[in-house]
Structure formats: C-alpha cells, structure tokens
Design a protein around this motif. Structure first.
Motif, PDB file in Angstrom:
ATOM      1  N   ARG A 239     -38.940  70.915 -72.322  1.00 40.01           N
ATOM      2  CA  ARG A 239     -39.552  69.628 -72.644  1.00 40.01           C
ATOM      3  C   ARG A 239     -38.658  68.844 -73.597  1.00 40.01           C
ATOM      4  O   ARG A 239     -38.495  67.636 -73.464  1.00 40.01           O
ATOM      5  CB  ARG A 239     -40.937  69.842 -73.253  1.00 40.01           C
ATOM      6  CG  ARG A 239     -41.718  68.549 -73.455  1.00 40.01           C
ATOM      7  CD  ARG A 239     -43.057  68.814 -74.109  1.00 40.01           C
ATOM      8  NE  ARG A 239     -44.015  69.399 -73.222  1.00 40.01           N
ATOM      9  CZ  ARG A 239     -44.978  68.724 -72.610  1.00 40.01           C
ATOM     10  NH1 ARG A 239     -45.071  67.416 -72.773  1.00 40.01           N
ATOM     11  NH2 ARG A 239     -45.850  69.337 -71.847  1.00 40.01           N
ATOM     12  N   ARG A 240     -38.072  69.534 -74.586  1.00 43.72           N
ATOM     13  CA  ARG A 240     -37.187  68.859 -75.537  1.00 43.72           C
ATOM     14  C   ARG A 240     -35.976  68.273 -74.804  1.00 43.72           C
ATOM     15  O   ARG A 240     -35.569  67.142 -75.059  1.00 43.72           O
ATOM     16  CB  ARG A 240     -36.740  69.847 -76.610  1.00 43.72           C
ATOM     17  CG  ARG A 240     -35.912  69.233 -77.740  1.00 43.72           C
ATOM     18  CD  ARG A 240     -36.755  68.308 -78.604  1.00 43.72           C
ATOM     19  NE  ARG A 240     -36.026  67.917 -79.787  1.00 43.72           N
ATOM     20  CZ  ARG A 240     -36.128  68.536 -80.961  1.00 43.72           C
ATOM     21  NH1 ARG A 240     -36.911  69.601 -81.093  1.00 43.72           N
ATOM     22  NH2 ARG A 240     -35.459  68.104 -82.003  1.00 43.72           N
ATOM     23  N   ASN A 241     -35.404  69.036 -73.869  1.00 42.66           N
ATOM     24  CA  ASN A 241     -34.262  68.537 -73.118  1.00 42.66           C
ATOM     25  C   ASN A 241     -34.661  67.372 -72.221  1.00 42.66           C
ATOM     26  O   ASN A 241     -33.865  66.458 -71.979  1.00 42.66           O
ATOM     27  CB  ASN A 241     -33.646  69.661 -72.283  1.00 42.66           C
ATOM     28  CG  ASN A 241     -32.962  70.710 -73.144  1.00 42.66           C
ATOM     29  OD1 ASN A 241     -32.705  70.471 -74.318  1.00 42.66           O
ATOM     30  ND2 ASN A 241     -32.692  71.863 -72.570  1.00 42.66           N
ATOM     31  N   ALA A 242     -35.906  67.405 -71.712  1.00 41.53           N
ATOM     32  CA  ALA A 242     -36.389  66.282 -70.909  1.00 41.53           C
ATOM     33  C   ALA A 242     -36.448  65.019 -71.751  1.00 41.53           C
ATOM     34  O   ALA A 242     -36.109  63.928 -71.281  1.00 41.53           O
ATOM     35  CB  ALA A 242     -37.760  66.605 -70.324  1.00 41.53           C
ATOM     36  N   PHE A 243     -36.850  65.152 -73.011  1.00 41.99           N
ATOM     37  CA  PHE A 243     -36.861  63.987 -73.897  1.00 41.99           C
ATOM     38  C   PHE A 243     -35.446  63.489 -74.166  1.00 41.99           C
ATOM     39  O   PHE A 243     -35.205  62.288 -74.296  1.00 41.99           O
ATOM     40  CB  PHE A 243     -37.569  64.316 -75.220  1.00 41.99           C
ATOM     41  CG  PHE A 243     -39.067  64.231 -75.137  1.00 41.99           C
ATOM     42  CD1 PHE A 243     -39.691  63.028 -74.836  1.00 41.99           C
ATOM     43  CD2 PHE A 243     -39.859  65.334 -75.351  1.00 41.99           C
ATOM     44  CE1 PHE A 243     -41.069  62.933 -74.754  1.00 41.99           C
ATOM     45  CE2 PHE A 243     -41.239  65.263 -75.265  1.00 41.99           C
ATOM     46  CZ  PHE A 243     -41.848  64.062 -74.968  1.00 41.99           C
ATOM     47  N   ASP A 244     -34.482  64.426 -74.242  1.00 39.34           N
ATOM     48  CA  ASP A 244     -33.088  64.010 -74.405  1.00 39.34           C
ATOM     49  C   ASP A 244     -32.641  63.174 -73.209  1.00 39.34           C
ATOM     50  O   ASP A 244     -31.955  62.162 -73.357  1.00 39.34           O
ATOM     51  CB  ASP A 244     -32.172  65.233 -74.548  1.00 39.34           C
ATOM     52  CG  ASP A 244     -32.306  65.901 -75.895  1.00 39.34           C
ATOM     53  OD1 ASP A 244     -32.849  65.265 -76.809  1.00 39.34           O
ATOM     54  OD2 ASP A 244     -31.866  67.050 -76.038  1.00 39.34           O
ATOM     55  N   ARG A 245     -33.024  63.605 -72.008  1.00 42.65           N
ATOM     56  CA  ARG A 245     -32.671  62.851 -70.798  1.00 42.65           C
ATOM     57  C   ARG A 245     -33.314  61.462 -70.833  1.00 42.65           C
ATOM     58  O   ARG A 245     -32.665  60.458 -70.518  1.00 42.65           O
ATOM     59  CB  ARG A 245     -33.123  63.616 -69.561  1.00 42.65           C
ATOM     60  CG  ARG A 245     -32.927  62.849 -68.259  1.00 42.65           C
ATOM     61  CD  ARG A 245     -33.349  63.679 -67.055  1.00 42.65           C
ATOM     62  NE  ARG A 245     -33.318  62.865 -65.844  1.00 42.65           N
ATOM     63  CZ  ARG A 245     -34.354  62.172 -65.396  1.00 42.65           C
ATOM     64  NH1 ARG A 245     -35.521  62.193 -66.049  1.00 42.65           N
ATOM     65  NH2 ARG A 245     -34.243  61.452 -64.295  1.00 42.65           N
ATOM     66  N   ILE A 246     -34.574  61.396 -71.206  1.00 48.00           N
ATOM     67  CA  ILE A 246     -35.248  60.098 -71.314  1.00 48.00           C
ATOM     68  C   ILE A 246     -34.534  59.222 -72.335  1.00 48.00           C
ATOM     69  O   ILE A 246     -34.350  58.020 -72.122  1.00 48.00           O
ATOM     70  CB  ILE A 246     -36.729  60.296 -71.689  1.00 48.00           C
ATOM     71  CG1 ILE A 246     -37.482  60.973 -70.545  1.00 48.00           C
ATOM     72  CG2 ILE A 246     -37.387  58.957 -72.030  1.00 48.00           C
ATOM     73  CD1 ILE A 246     -38.886  61.413 -70.912  1.00 48.00           C
ATOM     74  N   GLY A 247     -34.105  59.834 -73.445  1.00 46.14           N
ATOM     75  CA  GLY A 247     -33.386  59.078 -74.453  1.00 46.14           C
ATOM     76  C   GLY A 247     -32.112  58.460 -73.915  1.00 46.14           C
ATOM     77  O   GLY A 247     -31.791  57.308 -74.211  1.00 46.14           O
ATOM     78  N   ARG A 248     -31.357  59.208 -73.085  1.00 47.92           N
ATOM     79  CA  ARG A 248     -30.133  58.669 -72.516  1.00 47.92           C
ATOM     80  C   ARG A 248     -30.435  57.511 -71.570  1.00 47.92           C
ATOM     81  O   ARG A 248     -29.721  56.505 -71.548  1.00 47.92           O
ATOM     82  CB  ARG A 248     -29.359  59.786 -71.793  1.00 47.92           C
ATOM     83  CG  ARG A 248     -28.733  60.805 -72.742  1.00 47.92           C
ATOM     84  CD  ARG A 248     -27.749  61.703 -72.018  1.00 47.92           C
ATOM     85  NE  ARG A 248     -28.400  62.570 -71.052  1.00 47.92           N
ATOM     86  CZ  ARG A 248     -28.898  63.770 -71.329  1.00 47.92           C
ATOM     87  NH1 ARG A 248     -28.858  64.225 -72.571  1.00 47.92           N
ATOM     88  NH2 ARG A 248     -29.458  64.502 -70.388  1.00 47.92           N
ATOM     89  N   ILE A 249     -31.501  57.642 -70.785  1.00 51.42           N
ATOM     90  CA  ILE A 249     -31.897  56.548 -69.892  1.00 51.42           C
ATOM     91  C   ILE A 249     -32.276  55.320 -70.701  1.00 51.42           C
ATOM     92  O   ILE A 249     -31.890  54.184 -70.382  1.00 51.42           O
ATOM     93  CB  ILE A 249     -33.061  56.993 -68.980  1.00 51.42           C
ATOM     94  CG1 ILE A 249     -32.575  58.064 -68.002  1.00 51.42           C
ATOM     95  CG2 ILE A 249     -33.647  55.801 -68.228  1.00 51.42           C
ATOM     96  CD1 ILE A 249     -33.681  58.709 -67.191  1.00 51.42           C
ATOM     97  N   HIS A 250     -33.012  55.529 -71.784  1.00 49.67           N
ATOM     98  CA  HIS A 250     -33.420  54.402 -72.626  1.00 49.67           C
ATOM     99  C   HIS A 250     -32.222  53.729 -73.284  1.00 49.67           C
ATOM    100  O   HIS A 250     -32.161  52.501 -73.398  1.00 49.67           O
ATOM    101  CB  HIS A 250     -34.410  54.876 -73.689  1.00 49.67           C
ATOM    102  CG  HIS A 250     -35.779  55.151 -73.140  1.00 49.67           C
ATOM    103  ND1 HIS A 250     -36.782  55.714 -73.894  1.00 49.67           N
ATOM    104  CD2 HIS A 250     -36.310  54.935 -71.909  1.00 49.67           C
ATOM    105  CE1 HIS A 250     -37.882  55.825 -73.162  1.00 49.67           C
ATOM    106  NE2 HIS A 250     -37.613  55.366 -71.948  1.00 49.67           N
ATOM    107  N   TYR A 251     -31.248  54.539 -73.752  1.00 50.88           N
ATOM    108  CA  TYR A 251     -30.072  53.957 -74.390  1.00 50.88           C
ATOM    109  C   TYR A 251     -29.269  53.114 -73.397  1.00 50.88           C
ATOM    110  O   TYR A 251     -28.751  52.049 -73.749  1.00 50.88           O
ATOM    111  CB  TYR A 251     -29.177  55.052 -74.976  1.00 50.88           C
ATOM    112  CG  TYR A 251     -29.600  55.525 -76.345  1.00 50.88           C
ATOM    113  CD1 TYR A 251     -29.861  54.613 -77.374  1.00 50.88           C
ATOM    114  CD2 TYR A 251     -29.738  56.881 -76.631  1.00 50.88           C
ATOM    115  CE1 TYR A 251     -30.246  55.041 -78.627  1.00 50.88           C
ATOM    116  CE2 TYR A 251     -30.122  57.320 -77.887  1.00 50.88           C
ATOM    117  CZ  TYR A 251     -30.382  56.394 -78.881  1.00 50.88           C
ATOM    118  OH  TYR A 251     -30.766  56.815 -80.108  1.00 50.88           O
ATOM    119  N   ARG A 252     -29.158  53.602 -72.180  1.00 49.91           N
ATOM    120  CA  ARG A 252     -28.443  52.812 -71.171  1.00 49.91           C
ATOM    121  C   ARG A 252     -29.190  51.507 -70.880  1.00 49.91           C
ATOM    122  O   ARG A 252     -28.561  50.457 -70.685  1.00 49.91           O
ATOM    123  CB  ARG A 252     -28.262  53.632 -69.890  1.00 49.91           C
ATOM    124  CG  ARG A 252     -27.198  54.721 -69.992  1.00 49.91           C
ATOM    125  CD  ARG A 252     -26.806  55.247 -68.618  1.00 49.91           C
ATOM    126  NE  ARG A 252     -27.894  55.980 -67.991  1.00 49.91           N
ATOM    127  CZ  ARG A 252     -28.071  57.304 -68.123  1.00 49.91           C
ATOM    128  NH1 ARG A 252     -27.242  58.009 -68.871  1.00 49.91           N
ATOM    129  NH2 ARG A 252     -29.075  57.895 -67.507  1.00 49.91           N
TER     130      ARG A 252
END
Length: 335
Positions: A239-252
């Motif tokens: 779940r934590r890594n999934a949030f990291d992925r969401i964070g990268r999408i949001h930053y882009r």
C-alpha cells in the motif's frame, strides 16, 4: 466491536482504551493506521480506505462503519462507487472549507489541522481518486479539479465555494476556481497551505522533483516492518508503494499543468518559514497569477516537510494563523 478491539489491543500493546477512545489520541499514527485497515480487512472482509479513520477513529464508530460497508455502496454524483468527499468536521455555523491534500496525500493529512481548527468551522476533504486502489488516479490537474467540482456543487448547492489545498492541493484548488469562473460561478475564498510553485505559467518553468530514492523506500519499509506488525508488513508495504506511485503520477500532473491568471480572487496564503526564506520565487510567481487578492502569511518556526508530514507543533502554529485569517474573513476585516 470485540474483533476490532482485539486488533487495537495488538497494535497498541499495554494501552488501556474503551470503545469510544480515539485511535490517534491513545498512540495511533499513520503507520499503525495502515496496519489497522489491513487487519480489519482480514478479520471482516471489508476494505476500508485510510481516510475512514478520520470519521471513525473509535472502536464503536469503526465497527458501525464496517457494518455499513456490508450494505449497498455509496455513490458519488460522478458515478463512482463511493464519494471522494470525506467529512472532517460537519458541525459549525460557518461556510464549509473544502480541502485537497498534497500529492499522494489522504484526508489523514489534515487530522492535526482539524484538531486545532476553530470549532465553528466545518471542514471537508476530497480524497484523491486511486487512494483506495479501486481506480486509476487522475493524471492531470484539470481532471482532478473537474471530478472534485462535480461533488462540490452537490455538497454546496448555495454556491458559496471556499476551497483550500496543501502543496499540490493548492494548485488543484486554483484550477477548480478557474473552472468555476469559466462557468460563471463565483469563488468566495481560496486557502493555500504551503503551496508549491505554479510549475508553468507566464514565462517560467520548474523541474520535476526527484522521486523517492531507494534508500528512502528501504527506510519507510523498515519503519513499517519494525512497527511490530510483521504479519501485515507485506501488504502494508504494498500500500505504501502504491501511494509512492500515485505521488509520481500527481507530480507529473503538477509539472504539466499550465496555470492561468485569475484576477480578483481572495487568497489566504499560509507559507512555512523555510519556503519563505529559501523559495521566495514561489510567492512572486503566484502573485503574477493572482494579483492583489493574495494575502501572504509566513508561519514562524515551520518547515515544508513538517507541515506536509503532520508535525503536531508546526500544524498547530499554521492552524492558529488560519483561524485568525478565517475569523477576519468571517467578520469582514482585513486579514
């Protein structure tokens, strides 16, 4: 209630609690919250979003939420399986303030703010799509804003729109205001909580921040594993890594967003002392877009990371400034 109380006892060994005690007030924190929702899922078959712990932080209320979740799903005005609007505080006589968390953030990002906010101020949060793992996150600021506006118009039918956001959330709030203005709808107030820069605007650009390093990932994983919940560590790390992925999408999404000027919007700008000192260009760039409607307030003794990670003393200092500013708005005084 017995099953959930047993989970709490495992997560908070040696802590005495009753069914009406607040999880976060007796030693719970975000890492334990991840383990809590995983344990509840295993025990009951109900997969609750992390944000649900804000509205249901007690054994009794969480048990009631699990019972509710076994019934028909809630639907949002946009046709999603569940609404993304999370009530943080429903009581109070003032116009509600609708908040948007930072990149990869959740409604839990605002817990300390809720604790310290004026008790007469209703507060709601838009939980980003994708945080529950049931849908792909929005990959543009415009799409985030459009989705949140669909729910905002239903939640606030009188058209009194007060919108705030933290870091990326401030940029989404700006885009929501732009879309409202384009539809001929007024916006009463924007609240920016230590916002990032408008990455692209009239004559400037900004580099995409680097994503979490391998060392940071190992560190955060070790924090979860050593929190004492080894059985839940694998899923919690996922779940934590999934949030990291969401964070990268949001930053882009943030990097590709081209902000447009909106004149005449009243904006309460609350900025950490760190960003005010080290990144003065952020305020200059936003002034180019907002004009004279922006009122900057620097919160002494605060850092960007402290505000984004919910450090209690720093959030308390920021919320005190927010309370004063909102009180001035409420009574027609200068901020």
């Amino acid at each position: 209630e017995r099953r959930i109380a047993a989970i709490w006892a495992d997560l908070l060994p040696g802590v005495a609690f009753g069914i009406d005690d607040d999880f976060f007030e007796i030693g719970g924190h975000s890492l334990l919250a991840i383990s809590l929702v995983e344990r509840v899922r295993r025990a009951t078959g109900v997969d609750l979003p992390l944000a649900s712990l804000l509205a249901t932080p007690t054994v009794a209320s969480l048990a009631a939420r699990v019972d509710e979740a076994t019934g028909p799903p809630r639907t949002s005005p946009g046709g999603q399986d569940s609404t993304c609007l999370v009530p943080l505080r429903t009581g109070g006589s003032r116009v509600p303030l609708y908040l948007i968390p930072p990149a990869a953030g959740t409604a839990l990002s605002f817990r300390e703010l809720v604790v310290n906010a004026d008790p007469d101020q209703p507060l709601y949060c838009f939980e980003p799509v994708g945080n529950d793992g049931r849908a792909e996150p929005h990959d543009t600021v415009e799409a985030m804003a459009q989705h949140y506006l669909t729910e905002l118009r239903v939640a606030q039918p009188d058209g009194r729109f007060r919108i705030g956001g933290s870091c990326l959330g401030a940029i989404v709030a700006w885009e929501m205001a732009r879309q409202l203005r384009a539809d001929g709808s007024p916006v009463e107030l924007l609240v920016f909580l230590d916002p990032g820069p408008p990455h692209s605007g009239p004559g400037w650009s900004y580099q995409l921040p680097s994503t979490r390093s391998f060392g940071q990932l190992i560190s955060s994983t070790w924090d979860i594993v050593t929190s004492g919940q080894l059985l839940d560590a694998a899923r919690a790390v996922w779940r934590r890594n999934a949030f990291d992925r969401i964070g990268r999408i949001h930053y882009r999404a943030q990097l590709s967003y081209v902000a447009e000027a909106i004149e005449g919007l009243p904006i309460i700008w609350l900025e950490s002392e760190e960003l005010a000192r080290d990144k003065p260009e952020f305020l200059r760039q936003w002034r180019l877009l907002a004009g004279d409607g922006l009122t900057p307030i620097v919160v002494p003794g605060t850092t960007h990371d402290g505000l984004m990670t919910g450090q209690a003393a720093e959030i308390r200092a920021m919320t005190e400034e927010l309370n004063r500013a909102m009180d001035a708005v409420e009574h027609g005084r200068a901020i």
